[in-house]
Design a protein around this motif. Sequence first.
Motif, PDB file in Angstrom:
ATOM      1  N   TYR A 162      11.613  11.866  48.516  1.00 41.16           N
ATOM      2  CA  TYR A 162      12.680  12.623  49.359  1.00 41.16           C
ATOM      3  C   TYR A 162      13.918  12.159  48.564  1.00 41.16           C
ATOM      4  O   TYR A 162      14.389  10.928  48.979  1.00 41.16           O
ATOM      5  CB  TYR A 162      12.666  12.199  50.858  1.00 41.16           C
ATOM      6  N   ALA A 163      14.571  12.935  48.142  1.00 38.99           N
ATOM      7  CA  ALA A 163      15.568  12.592  47.402  1.00 38.99           C
ATOM      8  C   ALA A 163      17.086  12.449  48.171  1.00 38.99           C
ATOM      9  O   ALA A 163      17.140  13.081  49.388  1.00 38.99           O
ATOM     10  CB  ALA A 163      16.222  13.510  46.002  1.00 38.99           C
ATOM     11  N   PRO A 164      18.169  11.720  47.939  1.00 37.43           N
ATOM     12  CA  PRO A 164      19.522  11.660  48.901  1.00 37.43           C
ATOM     13  C   PRO A 164      19.812  13.036  48.916  1.00 37.43           C
ATOM     14  O   PRO A 164      20.001  13.842  48.007  1.00 37.43           O
ATOM     15  CB  PRO A 164      20.459  10.820  47.708  1.00 37.43           C
ATOM     16  N   HIS A 165      20.315  13.576  50.072  1.00 38.30           N
ATOM     17  CA  HIS A 165      21.212  14.443  50.645  1.00 38.30           C
ATOM     18  C   HIS A 165      20.034  15.483  50.616  1.00 38.30           C
ATOM     19  O   HIS A 165      20.607  16.688  51.273  1.00 38.30           O
ATOM     20  CB  HIS A 165      22.274  14.895  49.768  1.00 38.30           C
ATOM     21  N   ALA A 225      14.385 -10.683  47.494  1.00 41.11           N
ATOM     22  CA  ALA A 225      14.728  -9.818  48.703  1.00 41.11           C
ATOM     23  C   ALA A 225      14.322  -8.625  48.331  1.00 41.11           C
ATOM     24  O   ALA A 225      13.991  -7.893  49.577  1.00 41.11           O
ATOM     25  CB  ALA A 225      16.130 -10.337  49.260  1.00 41.11           C
ATOM     26  N   MET A 226      14.774  -7.896  47.374  1.00 41.84           N
ATOM     27  CA  MET A 226      14.707  -6.412  47.128  1.00 41.84           C
ATOM     28  C   MET A 226      13.375  -6.011  46.828  1.00 41.84           C
ATOM     29  O   MET A 226      13.099  -5.146  47.506  1.00 41.84           O
ATOM     30  CB  MET A 226      15.655  -6.150  46.071  1.00 41.84           C
ATOM     31  N   SER A 227      12.606  -6.997  46.301  1.00 35.36           N
ATOM     32  CA  SER A 227      11.211  -6.417  45.950  1.00 35.36           C
ATOM     33  C   SER A 227      10.222  -6.409  47.311  1.00 35.36           C
ATOM     34  O   SER A 227       9.449  -5.469  47.477  1.00 35.36           O
ATOM     35  CB  SER A 227      10.440  -7.423  45.016  1.00 35.36           C
ATOM     36  N   SER A 228      10.828  -7.248  48.022  1.00 36.98           N
ATOM     37  CA  SER A 228       9.867  -7.229  49.399  1.00 36.98           C
ATOM     38  C   SER A 228      10.205  -5.973  50.395  1.00 36.98           C
ATOM     39  O   SER A 228       9.384  -5.659  51.230  1.00 36.98           O
ATOM     40  CB  SER A 228      10.108  -8.435  50.290  1.00 36.98           C
ATOM     41  N   SER A 229      11.318  -5.287  50.040  1.00 39.19           N
ATOM     42  CA  SER A 229      11.847  -3.962  50.741  1.00 39.19           C
ATOM     43  C   SER A 229      11.176  -2.892  49.697  1.00 39.19           C
ATOM     44  O   SER A 229      11.476  -1.662  50.323  1.00 39.19           O
ATOM     45  CB  SER A 229      13.244  -4.000  50.800  1.00 39.19           C
ATOM     46  N   GLY A 230      10.563  -2.905  48.624  1.00 42.11           N
ATOM     47  CA  GLY A 230      10.193  -2.032  47.941  1.00 42.11           C
ATOM     48  C   GLY A 230      11.184  -1.559  46.985  1.00 42.11           C
ATOM     49  O   GLY A 230      10.742  -0.106  46.330  1.00 42.11           O
ATOM     50  N   ILE A 241       7.197  10.691  66.348  1.00 42.74           N
ATOM     51  CA  ILE A 241       8.043  11.183  65.009  1.00 42.74           C
ATOM     52  C   ILE A 241       9.376  10.703  65.435  1.00 42.74           C
ATOM     53  O   ILE A 241      10.148  10.135  64.677  1.00 42.74           O
ATOM     54  CB  ILE A 241       7.839  12.754  64.939  1.00 42.74           C
ATOM     55  N   ARG A 242      10.098  10.838  66.887  1.00 48.26           N
ATOM     56  CA  ARG A 242      11.236  10.647  66.902  1.00 48.26           C
ATOM     57  C   ARG A 242      11.567   8.868  66.892  1.00 48.26           C
ATOM     58  O   ARG A 242      12.944   8.811  66.720  1.00 48.26           O
ATOM     59  CB  ARG A 242      11.743  11.144  68.283  1.00 48.26           C
ATOM     60  N   GLN A 243      10.903   8.403  67.555  1.00 54.90           N
ATOM     61  CA  GLN A 243      10.744   6.900  67.540  1.00 54.90           C
ATOM     62  C   GLN A 243      10.951   6.320  66.129  1.00 54.90           C
ATOM     63  O   GLN A 243      11.900   5.673  65.464  1.00 54.90           O
ATOM     64  CB  GLN A 243       9.576   6.020  67.850  1.00 54.90           C
ATOM     65  N   ALA A 244      10.190   7.003  65.214  1.00 56.37           N
ATOM     66  CA  ALA A 244      10.005   6.649  63.636  1.00 56.37           C
ATOM     67  C   ALA A 244      11.458   7.042  62.923  1.00 56.37           C
ATOM     68  O   ALA A 244      12.218   6.343  62.294  1.00 56.37           O
ATOM     69  CB  ALA A 244       8.938   7.380  62.719  1.00 56.37           C
ATOM     70  N   LEU A 245      12.130   8.112  63.243  1.00 55.43           N
ATOM     71  CA  LEU A 245      13.287   8.828  62.844  1.00 55.43           C
ATOM     72  C   LEU A 245      14.392   7.931  63.186  1.00 55.43           C
ATOM     73  O   LEU A 245      15.244   7.808  62.436  1.00 55.43           O
ATOM     74  CB  LEU A 245      13.429  10.329  62.963  1.00 55.43           C
ATOM     75  N   GLU A 249       7.091   3.442  58.104  1.00 54.49           N
ATOM     76  CA  GLU A 249       6.748   3.113  56.740  1.00 54.49           C
ATOM     77  C   GLU A 249       6.509   4.115  55.450  1.00 54.49           C
ATOM     78  O   GLU A 249       6.718   4.105  54.568  1.00 54.49           O
ATOM     79  CB  GLU A 249       5.653   1.965  56.836  1.00 54.49           C
ATOM     80  N   LYS A 250       5.707   4.989  56.201  1.00 54.22           N
ATOM     81  CA  LYS A 250       5.220   6.232  55.143  1.00 54.22           C
ATOM     82  C   LYS A 250       6.742   6.939  54.703  1.00 54.22           C
ATOM     83  O   LYS A 250       6.865   7.214  53.516  1.00 54.22           O
ATOM     84  CB  LYS A 250       4.418   6.910  55.880  1.00 54.22           C
ATOM     85  N   LEU A 251       7.577   7.401  55.843  1.00 53.29           N
ATOM     86  CA  LEU A 251       8.756   8.016  55.212  1.00 53.29           C
ATOM     87  C   LEU A 251       9.533   7.301  54.688  1.00 53.29           C
ATOM     88  O   LEU A 251      10.281   7.564  53.816  1.00 53.29           O
ATOM     89  CB  LEU A 251       9.343   8.313  56.645  1.00 53.29           C
ATOM     90  N   ARG A 252       9.554   5.860  54.918  1.00 54.68           N
ATOM     91  CA  ARG A 252      10.344   4.960  54.201  1.00 54.68           C
ATOM     92  C   ARG A 252      10.222   4.990  52.771  1.00 54.68           C
ATOM     93  O   ARG A 252      10.983   4.714  51.829  1.00 54.68           O
ATOM     94  CB  ARG A 252      10.657   3.521  54.820  1.00 54.68           C
TER      95      ARG A 252
END
Length: 255
Positions: free
Chosen positions: A41-44, A105-110, A64-68, A30-33
């Motif tokens: 973290y910008a695209p690419h 729907a979108m606001s609940s995903s940040g 870490i690998r589970q999160a990734l 969730e922190k990384l997301r």
Amino acid sequence: MNEKSAINIVEEQTFDANVSALPLYTQVREKLRKSILDGTYAPHTQMPSESQMIRMFGVSRITIRQALGDLQKEGLIFKVMGKGSFVSKPKAFQSLSRLQGFGEAMSSSGYETYSSVLSAKPVEATAQVANRLHVKPGQPVFEIQRLRFLNREPISVDVSYFPIDIGEKLLQEDLAVRDIFAILENDHGYNLTHADLQIEAISADESLAHQLRVDEGCPLLRMERMTYAGDTPIDFEYLYYRGDAFQYRLRINRT
């Protein structure tokens, strides 16, 4: 991403694993997301290495690998053999397992969402619109066209039709920032119960391509949605979503 940049983010994202009852990999994910969705973290760009993340979060390599792995399944990151993980251009998604407005729907995903109202006016019902709203062809209905934005990029064109009295009520509302579903339910007391959906793939015509800032002929998702309050049809829509930036998801159980 260089070592210095990663260390700066380490300081911002380090957390106390004992504060939350959530599994550690979920907290890391969730922190990384959040950092991906808010543009940290910008695209690419390359994500910090596994070793850097271990120091960032104070957890094991397995965590870490589970999160990734979860982020990769969601399409938020992709891996390059021998180089590490990189940020994908996020493709937003909406679950079809429940009836929700786009903003809800979108606001609940940040995600940040807003709308630009392209037009709002009475029109004569076409045969299809009349059939869906249970009125006679040519009878006045209210049409609202909106360009929807996700994180400040155009994501969809929504063309909605309402009985004339409902449309006139909606015209008085702030449609730039509020979902029509929320307005109907919270401000006007309608109990939205269900919707009939139909989804197909189409190619963007000149008008849709211009509004959505894509090339003419690019793939779009086209949804027809008929929403009901009880047994009464209340909102018939054509929704045109960018195929490169949005997807619908549905879980189907085998019983």
